[in-house]
Design an enzyme around this catalytic site. Sequence first.
Site, mmCIF file in Angstrom:
data_model
loop_
_atom_site.group_PDB
_atom_site.id
_atom_site.type_symbol
_atom_site.label_atom_id
_atom_site.label_comp_id
_atom_site.label_asym_id
_atom_site.label_seq_id
_atom_site.Cartn_x
_atom_site.Cartn_y
_atom_site.Cartn_z
ATOM 1 N N LYS A 1 0.997 -1.194 0.036
ATOM 2 C CA LYS A 1 -0.342 -0.566 -0.241
ATOM 3 C C LYS A 1 1.067 0.954 -0.061
ATOM 4 C CE LYS A 1 -2.524 1.748 3.461
ATOM 5 N NZ LYS A 1 -2.312 3.151 3.731
ATOM 6 N N ASP B 1 -3.616 4.217 -2.001
ATOM 7 C CA ASP B 1 -4.348 5.123 -0.778
ATOM 8 C C ASP B 1 -4.710 6.508 -1.013
ATOM 9 O OD1 ASP B 1 -5.959 4.853 1.538
ATOM 10 O OD2 ASP B 1 -4.457 4.686 3.071
ATOM 11 N N LYS C 1 -7.615 8.000 -0.962
ATOM 12 C CA LYS C 1 -8.723 8.611 -0.477
ATOM 13 C C LYS C 1 -9.868 9.801 -1.802
ATOM 14 C CE LYS C 1 -8.016 7.031 4.322
ATOM 15 N NZ LYS C 1 -6.400 6.420 3.634
ATOM 16 N N ASP D 1 -13.884 14.698 -4.412
ATOM 17 C CA ASP D 1 -13.962 15.923 -5.014
ATOM 18 C C ASP D 1 -14.928 15.598 -6.175
ATOM 19 O OD1 ASP D 1 -13.176 18.369 -6.673
ATOM 20 O OD2 ASP D 1 -10.904 17.908 -5.672
ATOM 21 N N THR E 1 -11.499 5.569 10.740
ATOM 22 C CA THR E 1 -11.691 5.297 12.206
ATOM 23 C C THR E 1 -11.712 6.550 13.271
ATOM 24 O OG1 THR E 1 -9.683 4.419 11.466
ATOM 25 C CG2 THR E 1 -11.857 2.209 11.357
ATOM 26 N N ARG F 1 3.170 -1.085 10.713
ATOM 27 C CA ARG F 1 3.636 -1.771 11.888
ATOM 28 C C ARG F 1 3.796 -2.706 12.544
ATOM 29 N NH1 ARG F 1 1.271 3.012 14.595
ATOM 30 N NH2 ARG F 1 -0.301 2.534 13.710
HETATM 31 O O1 C5P Z 1 0.872 0.496 10.958
HETATM 32 P P1 C5P Z 1 -0.705 -0.631 10.924
HETATM 33 O O2 C5P Z 1 -0.464 -1.567 10.758
HETATM 34 O O3 C5P Z 1 -0.875 0.264 12.282
HETATM 35 O O4 C5P Z 1 -0.799 0.759 9.681
HETATM 36 C C1 C5P Z 1 -3.019 0.237 8.839
HETATM 37 C C2 C5P Z 1 -2.004 1.245 8.068
HETATM 38 O O5 C5P Z 1 -4.065 1.423 7.523
HETATM 39 C C3 C5P Z 1 -1.848 3.060 7.269
HETATM 40 O O6 C5P Z 1 -1.559 2.641 6.787
HETATM 41 C C4 C5P Z 1 -2.924 3.543 8.014
HETATM 42 O O7 C5P Z 1 -3.366 4.716 7.686
HETATM 43 C C5 C5P Z 1 -4.107 2.934 7.437
HETATM 44 N N1 C5P Z 1 -5.540 2.685 7.747
HETATM 45 C C6 C5P Z 1 -6.277 2.144 9.141
HETATM 46 N N2 C5P Z 1 -7.059 2.418 9.430
HETATM 47 C C7 C5P Z 1 -8.027 2.955 8.217
HETATM 48 C C8 C5P Z 1 -7.678 3.888 7.077
HETATM 49 C C9 C5P Z 1 -6.467 3.308 7.143
HETATM 50 O O8 C5P Z 1 -5.120 1.922 9.656
HETATM 51 N N3 C5P Z 1 -9.183 2.942 8.797
#
Ligand code: C5P
Length: 232
Positions: free
Chosen positions: A32, A59, A61, A64, A119, A211
Amino acid sequence: MGKDVIVACDFSSKAAVLGFLDRFKERKPFVKIGMELFYAEGPSIVRELKTRGHRIFLDLKLHDIPNTVMKAMRVLSDLDVDMCNLHAAGTSAMMEAALKGLTRADGTRPLLIAVTQLTSTDQRSMEKDLLIREPMDQVVMHYARTAKEAGLDGVVCSPLEAGKVHEICGADFLTVTPGVRFADGEAGDQKRIMTPTEARSIGSDYIVVGRPITAAADPVEAYGRCVKEFVG
Ligand code: C5P
Protein backbone atom coordinates in the site's frame (compact mmCIF):
# COMPACT_ATOMS: atom_id res chain seq x y z
CA MET A 1 -9.63 -12.83 -6.15
CA GLY A 2 -7.74 -14.49 -3.31
CA LYS A 3 -7.13 -13.29 0.20
CA ASP A 4 -3.87 -11.44 0.69
CA VAL A 5 -1.82 -9.40 3.12
CA ILE A 6 -1.16 -5.81 1.99
CA VAL A 7 1.90 -4.22 3.60
CA ALA A 8 1.33 -0.52 4.41
CA CYS A 9 4.56 1.12 3.24
CA ASP A 10 4.26 4.24 5.38
CA PHE A 11 7.70 5.61 4.56
CA SER A 12 8.58 9.17 3.59
CA SER A 13 11.16 8.49 0.87
CA LYS A 14 12.03 6.20 -1.98
CA ALA A 15 15.28 5.22 -0.27
CA ALA A 16 13.44 4.09 2.85
CA VAL A 17 10.79 2.06 1.03
CA LEU A 18 13.29 0.41 -1.32
CA GLY A 19 15.58 -0.39 1.60
CA PHE A 20 12.64 -2.08 3.30
CA LEU A 21 11.38 -3.99 0.25
CA ASP A 22 14.87 -5.15 -0.81
CA ARG A 23 14.73 -7.58 2.13
CA PHE A 24 11.94 -9.56 0.47
CA LYS A 25 13.73 -11.97 -1.84
CA GLU A 26 11.19 -14.76 -2.31
CA ARG A 27 7.68 -13.40 -2.27
CA LYS A 28 7.04 -9.78 -3.35
CA PRO A 29 4.36 -8.41 -1.03
CA PHE A 30 1.23 -6.58 -2.20
CA VAL A 31 2.03 -3.05 -0.96
CA LYS A 32 0.00 0.00 0.00
CA ILE A 33 1.35 3.40 -1.01
CA GLY A 34 -0.27 6.21 0.94
CA MET A 35 -0.34 9.98 0.64
CA GLU A 36 2.97 10.53 2.43
CA LEU A 37 5.08 8.45 0.06
CA PHE A 38 3.11 9.44 -3.04
CA TYR A 39 3.33 13.15 -2.33
CA ALA A 40 7.03 12.84 -1.48
CA GLU A 41 8.07 10.83 -4.52
CA GLY A 42 5.31 11.26 -7.09
CA PRO A 43 4.04 8.72 -9.63
CA SER A 44 7.55 7.40 -10.31
CA ILE A 45 7.48 5.48 -7.02
CA VAL A 46 4.41 3.59 -8.24
CA ARG A 47 6.12 2.71 -11.53
CA GLU A 48 9.28 1.66 -9.74
CA LEU A 49 7.50 -0.71 -7.33
CA LYS A 50 5.38 -2.08 -10.14
CA THR A 51 8.51 -2.81 -12.20
CA ARG A 52 9.92 -4.62 -9.18
CA GLY A 53 6.95 -6.97 -9.25
CA HIS A 54 4.74 -5.65 -6.46
CA ARG A 55 0.97 -5.36 -6.67
CA ILE A 56 -0.07 -1.88 -5.54
CA PHE A 57 -2.93 -0.44 -3.54
CA LEU A 58 -2.71 3.33 -4.02
CA ASP A 59 -4.42 4.80 -0.96
CA LEU A 60 -5.13 8.41 -1.95
CA LYS A 61 -8.80 8.56 -0.82
CA LEU A 62 -10.13 10.83 -3.56
CA HIS A 63 -13.06 13.15 -2.76
CA ASP A 64 -13.96 15.95 -5.18
CA ILE A 65 -16.55 16.81 -7.83
CA PRO A 66 -17.34 13.90 -10.17
CA ASN A 67 -15.58 15.32 -13.22
CA THR A 68 -12.35 15.99 -11.33
CA VAL A 69 -12.37 12.54 -9.77
CA MET A 70 -13.06 10.91 -13.12
CA LYS A 71 -10.05 12.59 -14.70
CA ALA A 72 -7.80 11.87 -11.72
CA MET A 73 -8.82 8.21 -11.78
CA ARG A 74 -7.93 8.03 -15.46
CA VAL A 75 -4.37 9.03 -14.53
CA LEU A 76 -4.20 6.42 -11.73
CA SER A 77 -5.50 3.75 -14.09
CA ASP A 78 -2.72 4.60 -16.57
CA LEU A 79 -0.26 4.12 -13.69
CA ASP A 80 -1.45 0.50 -13.65
CA VAL A 81 -2.18 0.29 -9.93
CA ASP A 82 -4.09 -2.80 -8.78
CA MET A 83 -6.37 -1.11 -6.26
CA CYS A 84 -7.29 2.49 -5.44
CA ASN A 85 -9.86 4.23 -3.30
CA LEU A 86 -12.12 7.20 -2.66
CA HIS A 87 -14.49 8.51 0.00
CA ALA A 88 -18.04 7.16 -0.27
CA ALA A 89 -19.10 10.55 1.14
CA GLY A 90 -18.42 11.96 -2.33
CA THR A 91 -21.81 10.42 -3.33
CA SER A 92 -22.92 7.90 -5.95
CA ALA A 93 -22.38 10.37 -8.78
CA MET A 94 -18.73 10.75 -7.80
CA MET A 95 -18.24 6.98 -7.40
CA GLU A 96 -19.81 6.26 -10.80
CA ALA A 97 -17.63 8.93 -12.41
CA ALA A 98 -14.57 7.40 -10.73
CA LEU A 99 -15.36 3.99 -12.22
CA LYS A 100 -15.77 5.56 -15.63
CA GLY A 101 -12.38 7.24 -15.36
CA LEU A 102 -10.69 4.06 -14.16
CA THR A 103 -12.00 1.81 -16.89
CA ARG A 104 -9.48 1.38 -19.69
CA ALA A 105 -10.30 1.11 -23.39
CA ASP A 106 -10.06 -2.70 -23.16
CA GLY A 107 -12.59 -2.80 -20.30
CA THR A 108 -10.05 -3.65 -17.57
CA ARG A 109 -9.57 -1.44 -14.51
CA PRO A 110 -7.98 -1.44 -11.04
CA LEU A 111 -10.17 -2.49 -8.12
CA LEU A 112 -11.98 0.48 -6.60
CA ILE A 113 -12.91 0.50 -2.94
CA ALA A 114 -14.60 3.10 -0.77
CA VAL A 115 -13.71 4.57 2.59
CA THR A 116 -16.92 4.72 4.65
CA GLN A 117 -16.33 6.69 7.85
CA LEU A 118 -12.69 7.07 8.85
CA THR A 119 -11.87 5.16 12.02
CA SER A 120 -10.65 8.47 13.46
CA THR A 121 -14.22 9.79 13.29
CA ASP A 122 -16.35 8.80 16.27
CA GLN A 123 -20.08 9.12 16.89
CA ARG A 124 -19.66 12.46 18.64
CA SER A 125 -17.60 14.14 15.92
CA MET A 126 -19.86 12.72 13.21
CA GLU A 127 -22.90 14.25 14.91
CA LYS A 128 -21.25 17.54 15.85
CA ASP A 129 -19.16 18.24 12.76
CA LEU A 130 -21.03 16.40 10.02
CA LEU A 131 -24.56 16.62 11.41
CA ILE A 132 -25.05 12.88 10.80
CA ARG A 133 -27.17 11.60 13.67
CA GLU A 134 -27.60 7.91 12.83
CA PRO A 135 -25.59 5.28 14.75
CA MET A 136 -22.09 4.76 13.32
CA ASP A 137 -22.61 1.15 12.24
CA GLN A 138 -25.73 2.10 10.29
CA VAL A 139 -23.86 4.92 8.59
CA VAL A 140 -20.99 2.59 7.66
CA MET A 141 -23.40 -0.05 6.28
CA HIS A 142 -25.36 2.58 4.35
CA TYR A 143 -22.15 3.89 2.74
CA ALA A 144 -21.12 0.31 1.91
CA ARG A 145 -24.49 -0.35 0.26
CA THR A 146 -24.25 2.91 -1.71
CA ALA A 147 -20.75 1.99 -2.87
CA LYS A 148 -21.97 -1.42 -4.00
CA GLU A 149 -24.91 0.09 -5.86
CA ALA A 150 -22.54 2.49 -7.61
CA GLY A 151 -20.60 -0.54 -8.88
CA LEU A 152 -17.56 -0.42 -6.60
CA ASP A 153 -15.68 -3.56 -5.60
CA GLY A 154 -15.63 -3.14 -1.83
CA VAL A 155 -14.88 -0.98 1.19
CA VAL A 156 -12.11 -0.26 3.64
CA CYS A 157 -13.48 -1.09 7.08
CA SER A 158 -12.58 -2.31 10.52
CA PRO A 159 -12.20 -6.09 10.67
CA LEU A 160 -15.00 -5.93 13.25
CA GLU A 161 -17.34 -4.65 10.52
CA ALA A 162 -16.25 -7.04 7.75
CA GLY A 163 -18.74 -9.79 8.60
CA LYS A 164 -21.71 -7.42 8.57
CA VAL A 165 -20.58 -5.75 5.32
CA HIS A 166 -20.52 -9.19 3.67
CA GLU A 167 -23.98 -9.98 5.06
CA ILE A 168 -25.41 -6.79 3.61
CA CYS A 169 -23.42 -6.45 0.38
CA GLY A 170 -22.64 -10.09 -0.43
CA ALA A 171 -19.65 -12.38 -0.11
CA ASP A 172 -18.03 -11.02 -3.30
CA PHE A 173 -17.97 -7.41 -2.07
CA LEU A 174 -14.42 -6.90 -0.82
CA THR A 175 -13.52 -5.92 2.70
CA VAL A 176 -10.07 -4.39 3.10
CA THR A 177 -9.24 -4.15 6.76
CA PRO A 178 -6.49 -2.30 8.66
CA GLY A 179 -6.15 -2.48 12.45
CA VAL A 180 -4.46 -5.89 12.49
CA ARG A 181 -2.05 -6.94 15.24
CA PHE A 182 -0.35 -10.20 16.22
CA ALA A 183 -1.72 -11.72 19.42
CA ASP A 184 1.59 -11.03 21.18
CA GLY A 185 2.19 -7.62 19.52
CA GLU A 186 1.88 -3.94 20.43
CA ALA A 187 -1.44 -2.27 19.59
CA GLY A 188 0.17 1.19 19.24
CA ASP A 189 -2.47 3.81 18.36
CA GLN A 190 -4.92 1.26 16.87
CA LYS A 191 -7.85 0.65 19.18
CA ARG A 192 -10.22 -1.76 17.48
CA ILE A 193 -7.86 -4.53 16.50
CA MET A 194 -7.87 -8.16 15.42
CA THR A 195 -5.22 -10.78 14.81
CA PRO A 196 -4.66 -12.06 11.23
CA THR A 197 -6.27 -15.37 12.27
CA GLU A 198 -9.38 -13.59 13.59
CA ALA A 199 -9.57 -11.38 10.48
CA ARG A 200 -9.48 -14.52 8.37
CA SER A 201 -12.27 -16.22 10.29
CA ILE A 202 -14.49 -13.13 10.13
CA GLY A 203 -14.10 -13.02 6.35
CA SER A 204 -11.78 -10.08 5.60
CA ASP A 205 -10.54 -10.32 2.01
CA TYR A 206 -7.40 -8.22 2.41
CA ILE A 207 -5.70 -7.14 5.61
CA VAL A 208 -3.59 -3.97 5.59
CA VAL A 209 -0.67 -4.37 7.97
CA GLY A 210 1.89 -1.66 8.66
CA ARG A 211 3.98 -1.48 11.81
CA PRO A 212 3.66 -5.13 12.88
CA ILE A 213 5.73 -5.82 9.73
CA THR A 214 7.60 -2.57 8.97
CA ALA A 215 8.80 -2.10 12.56
CA ALA A 216 9.51 -5.77 13.26
CA ALA A 217 13.07 -6.86 14.02
CA ASP A 218 12.70 -9.27 11.09
CA PRO A 219 10.07 -7.89 8.67
CA VAL A 220 10.31 -10.86 6.29
CA GLU A 221 9.58 -13.27 9.14
CA ALA A 222 6.70 -11.08 10.39
CA TYR A 223 5.23 -10.88 6.87
CA GLY A 224 5.55 -14.67 6.48
CA ARG A 225 3.79 -15.21 9.81
CA CYS A 226 1.03 -12.83 8.80
CA VAL A 227 0.49 -14.60 5.46
CA LYS A 228 0.51 -17.99 7.16
CA GLU A 229 -2.11 -16.91 9.72
CA PHE A 230 -4.32 -15.04 7.26
CA VAL A 231 -4.02 -16.92 3.98
CA GLY A 232 -3.00 -20.30 5.37
O1 C5P B 1 0.89 0.43 11.20
P1 C5P B 1 -0.54 0.00 11.06
O2 C5P B 1 -0.71 -1.52 10.90
O3 C5P B 1 -1.44 0.57 12.12
O4 C5P B 1 -0.97 0.62 9.64
C1 C5P B 1 -2.28 0.58 9.17
C2 C5P B 1 -2.38 1.31 7.86
O5 C5P B 1 -3.75 1.35 7.48
C3 C5P B 1 -1.90 2.74 7.89
O6 C5P B 1 -1.37 3.04 6.60
C4 C5P B 1 -3.16 3.52 8.16
O7 C5P B 1 -3.08 4.83 7.65
C5 C5P B 1 -4.18 2.70 7.38
N1 C5P B 1 -5.57 2.86 7.80
C6 C5P B 1 -6.00 2.61 9.09
N2 C5P B 1 -7.33 2.79 9.43
C7 C5P B 1 -8.21 3.18 8.50
C8 C5P B 1 -7.81 3.42 7.19
C9 C5P B 1 -6.47 3.26 6.87
O8 C5P B 1 -5.19 2.24 9.94
N3 C5P B 1 -9.48 3.28 8.83
